[in-house]
Design an enzyme around this catalytic site. Structure first.
Site, PDB file in Angstrom:
ATOM      1  N   LEU A 179      16.476  -6.218   5.956  1.00  0.00           N
ATOM      2  CA  LEU A 179      15.097  -5.745   5.873  1.00  0.00           C
ATOM      3  C   LEU A 179      14.183  -6.949   6.059  1.00  0.00           C
ATOM      4  CD1 LEU A 179      13.370  -3.342   3.405  1.00  0.00           C
ATOM      5  CD2 LEU A 179      12.697  -5.738   3.311  1.00  0.00           C
ATOM      6  N   ASP A 204      -2.090  -1.712  -5.765  1.00  0.00           N
ATOM      7  CA  ASP A 204      -3.318  -1.715  -6.552  1.00  0.00           C
ATOM      8  C   ASP A 204      -3.049  -1.188  -7.961  1.00  0.00           C
ATOM      9  OD1 ASP A 204      -5.985  -2.041  -7.134  1.00  0.00           O
ATOM     10  OD2 ASP A 204      -6.629  -0.207  -6.160  1.00  0.00           O
ATOM     11  N   HIS A 212      -0.188  -8.656 -13.485  1.00  0.00           N
ATOM     12  CA  HIS A 212       0.272  -9.289 -12.246  1.00  0.00           C
ATOM     13  C   HIS A 212       1.765  -9.625 -12.315  1.00  0.00           C
ATOM     14  CE1 HIS A 212      -3.700  -9.279 -10.669  1.00  0.00           C
ATOM     15  NE2 HIS A 212      -4.174 -10.167 -11.513  1.00  0.00           N
TER      16      HIS A 212
END
Length: 237
Positions: free
Chosen positions: A126, A15, A32
């Site tokens: 991962l 956020d 963004h």
């Protein structure tokens, strides 16, 4: 003493991109872009910290309420990210995954998501999962519909362990439950993110806007995680 400090799954609500851009008198799209770059940095940090699973909240079911121009840009940014980062996943042996309902995305984006997931499915360094067009309530509702479909098809449902049956039909299966959930940007709510999977997660809230979130702050949170006592409803002895 009930201390479970094995860290198998970190989830992050990313956020603050828009506010980061506004504070620099830049367009929201620049925030963004900076946020997308931060994904790369934090994923690499998780590898260094030997965290096997990382789930990132990239686009929620509620984000469709944003202006159409911003939504279109986010879709383009996601597509560009998949193109430019494809070989980083391969070179680092990162398994790419996604959760959420991608049927609303255009076919080209759907194909790229599925393709990257397929070609990295056997990697083990991962597992990075992007939550896209994802909402936890929507996910649980879809899980229940899958179970009802089995019932209607006269398949046997484990009535004793119905909780396990629901979990098996969630988007995240077979990922482990979330151990550590981080939200950047100063807000202190879960925003419909991994509600089922985070039932016993340790929560960390940071005032840092996502593009400014550093590997050092992540490392500090991980250190604190290992100091916490996780009792899972039991009594500490």
């Amino acid at each position: 003493m009930y201390k479970h400090n094995t860290l198998q799954h970190v989830a992050i609500i990313m956020d603050g991109n828009g506010r980061w851009a506004k504070s620099r008198n830049k367009a929201r799209r620049e925030g963004h872009k900076a946020g997308a770059n931060k994904i790369i940095e934090i994923t690499q940090a998780c590898i260094a910290l030997h965290i096997p699973n990382l789930t990132l909240y990239a686009f929620s079911t509620e984000n469709w309420n944003r202006p159409k121009m911003e939504i279109n840009f986010l879709m383009q940014l996601l597509e560009q990210y998949l193109d430019t980062e494809k070989y980083r996943y391969i070179d680092n042996q990162i398994r790419f995954n996604f959760i959420g309902d991608i049927s609303r995305f255009h076919k080209t984006l759907q194909h790229k998501l599925l393709h990257l997931k397929e070609i990295t499915q056997h990697f083990t360094t991962l597992t990075q999962t992007l939550a896209i067009n994802y909402g936890s309530q929507d996910e649980i509702a879809r899980s229940m519909l899958k179970i009802l479909h089995k019932v209607n098809a006269h398949q046997e449902i484990d009535k004793v362990n119905i909780l396990q049956e629901i979990a098996k039909n969630l988007d995240t299966h077979p990922l482990p439950a979330v151990d550590m959930l981080i939200r950047t940007g100063g807000e202190k709510r879960l925003s419909n993110f991994l509600l089922w999977q985070s039932s016993y997660a340790e929560l960390f809230f940071s005032d840092t806007l996502w593009p400014n979130f550093s590997t050092q702050e992540l490392e500090s949170m991980v250190q604190e995680f290992h100091l916490r006592i996780r009792k899972f409803g039991a009594i500490e002895s």
